[in-house]
Design a protein around this motif. Structure first.
Motif, PDB file in Angstrom:
ATOM      1  N   GLY A 173      -2.698   0.561  -8.263  1.00 25.79           N
ATOM      2  CA  GLY A 173      -1.473   1.203  -8.088  1.00 25.79           C
ATOM      3  C   GLY A 173      -0.454   0.628  -8.750  1.00 25.79           C
ATOM      4  N   TYR A 174      -0.741  -0.445  -9.589  1.00 19.13           N
ATOM      5  CA  TYR A 174       0.313  -1.151 -10.429  1.00 19.13           C
ATOM      6  C   TYR A 174       0.151  -0.988 -11.725  1.00 19.13           C
ATOM      7  N   GLY A 208       2.560   3.995  -1.572  1.00 20.16           N
ATOM      8  CA  GLY A 208       3.521   3.695  -0.639  1.00 20.16           C
ATOM      9  C   GLY A 208       4.553   4.629  -0.828  1.00 20.16           C
ATOM     10  N   TYR A 209       5.280   5.227   0.164  1.00 23.83           N
ATOM     11  CA  TYR A 209       6.423   6.318  -0.365  1.00 23.83           C
ATOM     12  C   TYR A 209       7.405   5.448  -0.831  1.00 23.83           C
ATOM     13  N   GLY A 227      -0.549   5.784   1.856  1.00 20.02           N
ATOM     14  CA  GLY A 227       0.172   4.365   2.019  1.00 20.02           C
ATOM     15  C   GLY A 227      -0.604   3.200   1.936  1.00 20.02           C
ATOM     16  N   ARG A 236      11.774  -2.852   8.354  1.00 19.14           N
ATOM     17  CA  ARG A 236      11.106  -1.632   7.958  1.00 19.14           C
ATOM     18  C   ARG A 236      11.105  -1.141   9.354  1.00 19.14           C
ATOM     19  N   ARG A 279       7.859  -7.201   7.918  1.00 19.46           N
ATOM     20  CA  ARG A 279       8.021  -5.993   7.995  1.00 19.46           C
ATOM     21  C   ARG A 279       9.199  -5.476   8.798  1.00 19.46           C
TER      22      ARG A 279
HETATM   23  N1  UDP Z   1       1.577  -0.092  -3.804  1.00 21.39           N
HETATM   24  C1  UDP Z   1       0.968   0.262  -5.134  1.00 21.39           C
HETATM   25  N2  UDP Z   1       1.930   0.466  -6.178  1.00 21.39           N
HETATM   26  C2  UDP Z   1       3.273  -0.290  -6.106  1.00 21.39           C
HETATM   27  C3  UDP Z   1       3.705  -0.180  -4.743  1.00 21.39           C
HETATM   28  C4  UDP Z   1       2.951  -0.270  -3.715  1.00 21.39           C
HETATM   29  O1  UDP Z   1      -0.050   0.357  -5.029  1.00 21.39           O
HETATM   30  O2  UDP Z   1       3.841   0.111  -6.995  1.00 21.39           O
HETATM   31  C5  UDP Z   1       0.511  -0.096  -2.743  1.00 21.39           C
HETATM   32  C6  UDP Z   1       0.661  -1.345  -1.890  1.00 21.39           C
HETATM   33  O3  UDP Z   1      -0.542  -2.297  -2.417  1.00 21.39           O
HETATM   34  C7  UDP Z   1       0.072  -0.693  -0.552  1.00 21.39           C
HETATM   35  C8  UDP Z   1       0.633   0.489  -0.497  1.00 21.39           C
HETATM   36  O4  UDP Z   1       0.921   1.013  -1.713  1.00 21.39           O
HETATM   37  O5  UDP Z   1      -1.309  -0.577  -0.757  1.00 21.39           O
HETATM   38  C9  UDP Z   1       1.775   0.411   0.273  1.00 21.39           C
HETATM   39  O6  UDP Z   1       1.792  -0.029   1.603  1.00 21.39           O
HETATM   40  P1  UDP Z   1       2.504   0.119   2.664  1.00 21.39           P
HETATM   41  O7  UDP Z   1       2.094  -0.630   3.583  1.00 21.39           O
HETATM   42  O8  UDP Z   1       3.989  -0.264   2.353  1.00 21.39           O
HETATM   43  O9  UDP Z   1       2.850   1.771   2.894  1.00 21.39           O
HETATM   44  P2  UDP Z   1       2.778   2.524   4.247  1.00 21.39           P
HETATM   45  O10 UDP Z   1       1.557   2.659   4.538  1.00 21.39           O
HETATM   46  O11 UDP Z   1       3.935   1.709   5.073  1.00 21.39           O
HETATM   47  O12 UDP Z   1       3.274   3.867   3.445  1.00 21.39           O
END
Ligand code: UDP
Length: 236
Positions: free
Chosen positions: A138-139, A163-164, A186, A223, A220
């Motif tokens: 996801g990067y 992530g949202y 997420g 959050r 966290r």
């Molecule tokens: N993530 C990603 N790209 C980004 C930012 C985040 O792939 O630019 C991924 C991060 O590695 C993680 C997920 O998105 O796997 C977000 O996780 P987080 O626990 O913050 O999300 P939530 O489940 O609370 O929405």
């Protein structure tokens, strides 16, 4: 839409058990429908309240499910109880089972490269029936190649773990590329990879998964303040 909804702070949640929801998704898959699922927790609801563009975006989803006990408690306080949590992680796991049995085409986007590598290993090992159309961490800076790949492979399930609000924005931008169930998941890939542990069942049953996560990842904390803030706003 197949379900009635209950609105919590203007966000309409489907009134369905996980089982009913999965039965609907099975029909959607069978009829090659294009579907956008948002699994919303209190943090997302508060974020939508403060970000009209994001709110508009998620209101365009086909199904918004209550991801977290906070939403269930809020629905009870509003005297329109939702039956149960329908989480992104559990829904993804159930869909992976279906995909395994029905040889569905699956595409995965999200998480860190080493996490995605583990996820792919697990899927190939534990779900040999799945046709893994493709995957990407996801990067990425530019998603053109990923999107072109999705358009070429026409997967039936697309999971986005960015992530949202990023995952919902990304899904909405690409929804027209393949008729699939699209879902933002997420941090679910982190859990599926085994590199991040979900709370033991004991904590889950006590509805204290959030507390367990706090103990594991104290950073966290900020959050997590979303949950009491959310409950306070609902009571008001
Ligand atoms: N993530 C990603 N790209 C980004 C930012 C985040 O792939 O630019 C991924 C991060 O590695 C993680 C997920 O998105 O796997 C977000 O996780 P987080 O626990 O913050 O999300 P939530 O489940 O609370 O929405």
């Amino acid at each position: 839409m197949a379900f009635s909804t209950v609105s919590v702070m203007d966000i309409p949640f489907i009134k369905a058990t996980s089982q009913e929801f999965l039965a609907q998704l099975q029909q959607d898959i069978d009829h090659q429908q294009n579907r956008f699922i948002v699994t919303a927790n209190p943090e997302i609801v508060l974020y939508a309240r403060d970000h009209p563009d994001y709110k508009k975006l998620i209101l365009g989803a086909d199904y918004i499910t209550p991801d977290g006990i906070g939403i269930i408690k809020a629905s009870q306080a509003l005297k329109q109880p939702l039956p149960e949590r329908v989480t992104g992680y559990d829904t993804m796991m159930a869909l992976l089972d279906k995909a395994n049995q029905q040889h569905l085409k699956v595409y995965l986007v999200g998480a860190k490269p080493e996490v995605m590598a583990k996820v792919v290993e697990k899927i190939q090992h534990n779900y040999p029936g799945i046709e893994l159309s493709g995957y990407h961490d996801g990067y990425f800076k530019d998603d053109q190649a990923i999107v072109a790949d999705i358009a070429a492979k026409q997967p039936q399930l697309v999971f986005a773990g960015l992530g949202y609000p990023k995952q919902e924005q990304w899904i909405q931008a690409n929804l027209s590329k393949t008729k699939a169930i699209w879902m933002g998941v997420g941090g679910s890939f982190d859990v599926l990879s085994g590199l991040t542990k979900r709370a033991p069942k004991f904590w889950q049953d006590l509805h204290l998964e959030w507390f367990y996560r706090f103990l594991k990842e104290p950073t966290r904390f900020k959050r997590m303040l979303a949950i009491p803030k959310f409950m306070w706003l609902i009571r008001k």
